[in-house]
Design an enzyme around this catalytic site. Sequence first.
Site, short mmCIF file in Angstrom:
data_model
loop_
_atom_site.label_atom_id
_atom_site.label_comp_id
_atom_site.label_asym_id
_atom_site.label_seq_id
_atom_site.Cartn_x
_atom_site.Cartn_y
_atom_site.Cartn_z
N MET A 78 -38.94 -77.29 42.67
CA MET A 78 -37.51 -77.43 41.94
C MET A 78 -37.66 -75.92 41.04
O MET A 78 -38.61 -75.17 41.16
CB MET A 78 -37.39 -78.47 41.07
CG MET A 78 -36.81 -79.57 42.09
SD MET A 78 -36.50 -81.14 41.37
CE MET A 78 -37.99 -81.39 40.46
N CYS A 103 -54.60 -111.39 62.77
CA CYS A 103 -55.48 -110.72 63.48
C CYS A 103 -54.71 -109.64 64.21
O CYS A 103 -55.36 -108.62 65.14
CB CYS A 103 -56.29 -111.50 64.74
SG CYS A 103 -55.05 -112.35 65.70
N SER A 157 -53.71 -118.05 63.47
CA SER A 157 -53.76 -116.52 63.32
C SER A 157 -52.40 -115.82 63.76
O SER A 157 -51.90 -115.99 64.62
CB SER A 157 -54.82 -116.32 63.94
OG SER A 157 -55.15 -114.83 63.78
N TYR A 216 -57.94 -115.49 55.49
CA TYR A 216 -58.69 -114.22 55.79
C TYR A 216 -57.41 -113.05 56.77
O TYR A 216 -56.71 -113.60 57.12
CB TYR A 216 -60.02 -114.45 56.69
CG TYR A 216 -59.38 -114.96 58.08
CD1 TYR A 216 -59.03 -114.20 59.17
CD2 TYR A 216 -59.31 -116.36 58.33
CE1 TYR A 216 -58.75 -114.64 60.62
CE2 TYR A 216 -58.94 -116.83 59.52
CZ TYR A 216 -58.73 -116.16 60.58
OH TYR A 216 -58.40 -116.75 61.85
N GLY A 241 -43.61 -76.77 42.93
CA GLY A 241 -42.94 -75.50 43.54
C GLY A 241 -41.66 -76.18 44.14
O GLY A 241 -40.93 -75.06 44.85
N LYS A 300 -43.54 -83.99 33.52
CA LYS A 300 -44.08 -82.90 32.38
C LYS A 300 -43.52 -83.12 31.21
O LYS A 300 -44.22 -83.14 30.06
CB LYS A 300 -43.31 -81.72 32.93
CG LYS A 300 -43.70 -80.57 32.40
CD LYS A 300 -43.11 -79.29 32.69
CE LYS A 300 -43.49 -78.92 34.12
NZ LYS A 300 -43.04 -77.86 34.76
N ARG A 327 -37.43 -75.62 32.41
CA ARG A 327 -38.38 -75.90 33.56
C ARG A 327 -37.87 -77.48 33.81
O ARG A 327 -37.78 -78.16 33.23
CB ARG A 327 -39.71 -76.24 32.80
CG ARG A 327 -40.50 -74.93 32.36
CD ARG A 327 -41.65 -75.21 31.59
NE ARG A 327 -42.04 -73.97 31.29
CZ ARG A 327 -43.25 -73.17 31.54
NH1 ARG A 327 -43.53 -73.50 33.01
NH2 ARG A 327 -43.35 -72.12 31.30
#
Length: 902
Positions: free
Chosen positions: A109, A854, A786, A874, A107, A29, A98
């Site tokens: 804090m 895999c 693999s 891959y 919502g 903020k 704030r």
Amino acid sequence: MAAQETVDHKYVYDFSEGNKELKDLLGGKGANLAEMTNLGLPVPPGFTITTEACQAYLATGREPDGLAGQIEAHLEALEREMGKRLGDSQDPLLVSVRSGAKFSMPGMMETVLNVGLNDESVVGLSAQAGQNDRFAWDSYRRLIQMFGKTVCEVPGEEFEHALDEAKHAKATHNDLDLDADDLRGLVDAYKKIFLKHTGREFPQQPREQLDLAIRAVFESWNAERAVLYRRQERIPADLGTAVNVVTMVFGNLGPDSGTGVAFTRDPASGAQGIYGDYLANAQGEDVVAGIRNTVPLQELEQLDKSSYDELLGIMARLEEHYKDLCDIEFTIERGKLWMLQTRVGKRTAAAAFVIAGQLVDEGLIDLDEALLRVNGAQLAQLMFPRFQLDHEFQPVAKGIGASPGAASGTVVFTSARAVELAAEGESVILVRRETNPDDLNGMIAAKGILTSRGGKTSHAAVVARGMGKTCVSGADEIEVNVPAKRFTVAGQTVTEGDVVSIDGTTGKVYLGEVPVMPSEVVQYFEGSLDPEHIDNALVRAVHRIMTHADGKRRLAVRTNADTGADAARARRFGAEGIGLCRTEHMFLGDRRELVERLILARAPGEREAALAALLPLQRADFEEIFREMDGLPVTVRLIDPPLHEFLPPLEQLAVNVAVAQERGEDVAKEEALLAAVRRMHEENPMLGLRGVRLGLVIPGLFAMQVRAIAEAAVSCARNGGVAKPEIMVPLVGAVQELETVRAEAEKIIAEVVGDSGVEVLIGTMIEVPRAALTAGQIAEAAEFFSFGTNDLTQMGWGFSRDDVEGAFFWRYLELGIFGISPFESIDRDGVGRLVRIAAEEGRAARPGLKLGVCGEHGGDPDSVHFFHEVGLDYVSCSPFRVPVARLEAGRAVVESGGSDSR
Ligand code: PEP
Ligand code: MG
């Protein structure tokens, strides 16, 4: 020296000093208020106290040295700028206090408005507001209420109750009917409540109010709800919140004032246009509290055209500046527009794709940036059918969302019944305690699978994901009684034939039928929606972004598939081959008898006969898969699970034999079977006679599979196709195991392939930690690796993959031992390290060694980035994850700053 540093440390930033990049320090903020201030937008002046001040306060229980002085200096500057003093009795400056953390925690804090009001300045405020006593006293009572609740923990209901009494006395339900005198009375009542609960008068010193409010915001970082929210959202606990002190502007000064929220595009669909709500004569909290109904923002044009036009101009400017959808909070005070907040807005998965595409069209971002604005989790969400839920439907149980999607259907308890009813065109949900390979036909026939046991890598979960079928596993509130064909849950009994609905994303189970909508993104991937010729913003955006991801990615994407149908579907989804064809399901169904003969073989020639009978069946299996994957590599894994999994369960068999013996029937065959099951029983089957060990112990088994693969490839080539088989040996831990299998396989391949031109590679899974640690040796005998990260995780952590997730992972997640199950997303530090070592040492021993993965991680977004980083060639994943992996592999390249397209 340290003390000096503390004194000099800057803890407070004027809005004009910050910018949007300083979210760590100023919170979201504060950073965005600073950004808007610097853009020259109408932001009420103020300053931000940093997250570092909060961290110091939380560590020591007191404000850090120097903070009070810096607040004083900034407050004085603010008073000079506004020409008013905090709490002045004639013309008071009022401020809001704030919270604002780096990550939005809506919502969670605290906020205190109207700080600076007291018994004297309330009169000044009234004068300032044109002798508006009602407004002034209303603001004062709001301060006491918010301050009491937030700062001093006075129970909120007491204030609510007093407000209700005041309205009751006036015979109204509407706050606006309370006049100045009523509100003055309410202030008195509130002060008494305050005194009763705190033992002190409501503080009249404005600066004391301010300091206490700031402290309360710091402390709200550790409020229970905030801690829970952070855990849920995986927000680190040590960030702290910033505190924004902002000049109050009032939306409740009359009909020419008001407050609203707006989005620069529709956060639900991404459609262009102005979306928002407006509430005249109200403060922001009224909008949130839903006290009165808001009107669509467009109506502001009639109420206050000049503010509306100004707001639209600002929104366009913010979008251009942030190059993204922004959400905004604003207030109009007597015709003057003020911006109270902006941030890059949250959006649905569909809106994320649509907006990214639009922003490219508008020239605000390029396609690389568009790729970073979406992610695989969003794409996956868009691929599931969804329930159209309304409040009518309440879940009766919650298990693990094991394979996403939404499915409704008739409950069945056996695979056979599932097949029967599905053949009659009925949607069925197969309910089991847990599934095993025998349930495969039922799982194929079912719309969804529900089990009361097992985690995300249980048999049900893995197989269901592979099929793209909805599955909820480990719903342990459900008591399944298969013989009685019923389950009980929450005091209700569901019998075969009743209808249930399961949500594989949330793990929720509903009784009755919840309506389901199909996914148009899947229809697009399936090829039934052409993005060039349909007017569907989402499908067009997905198409465009996927095309870009494919152009960018270095990783190839293969699929885990073991039927022709799965292979074909995965190919439509963009798979570039098969990375894992599990051969075990090919040993079930009507082949079970052959497998039993194989296992029970005693006399010479019996085993050979069983294998000879299996050979043509296996060859046909592979021919079908090679046909579907014509021209692409297909990794076929030799049989992996322990053979006793293919025999009937021990208890059931023992009972059958005993009953038959009692009846005096001939049970010689069953007895032999029972003896075999007993002989082969293992306490730890996952660590027992499976994978390569099986191949070394059962003569001819692997040889039969190798022959079937090679013959299928040759037959494919003879029919004009191109088969590229890669034979993969599971569970190797030592190079000698692989060498033995390889020597036998090479002979068979040479004999079968002859001069057909077919090339067959032989490689191994790396799924036992010892294999990863001796990868340099193993690579000498392997043309590819693999990574089987399911087993590598199981054996790396020593976690039984079928048990632990449902059993105790909740506690590990709660303690933060890991943030996500290591079966879901690769544990980079441990299991990932094994992968890295094996990749490096394997490639060092054999340059050009082909590397893939895999395990289930091959379709997990974060893991795909890891596999890109370690340099695999891959990833392979279930068909439905293929688009997700393609997208993430493209994102990984852009994220790492690379342009290494393939
Ligand atoms: C693995 O272990 O990661 C793997 C792919 O093999 P399976 O899941 O069949 O054990
Ligand atoms: Mg494995």
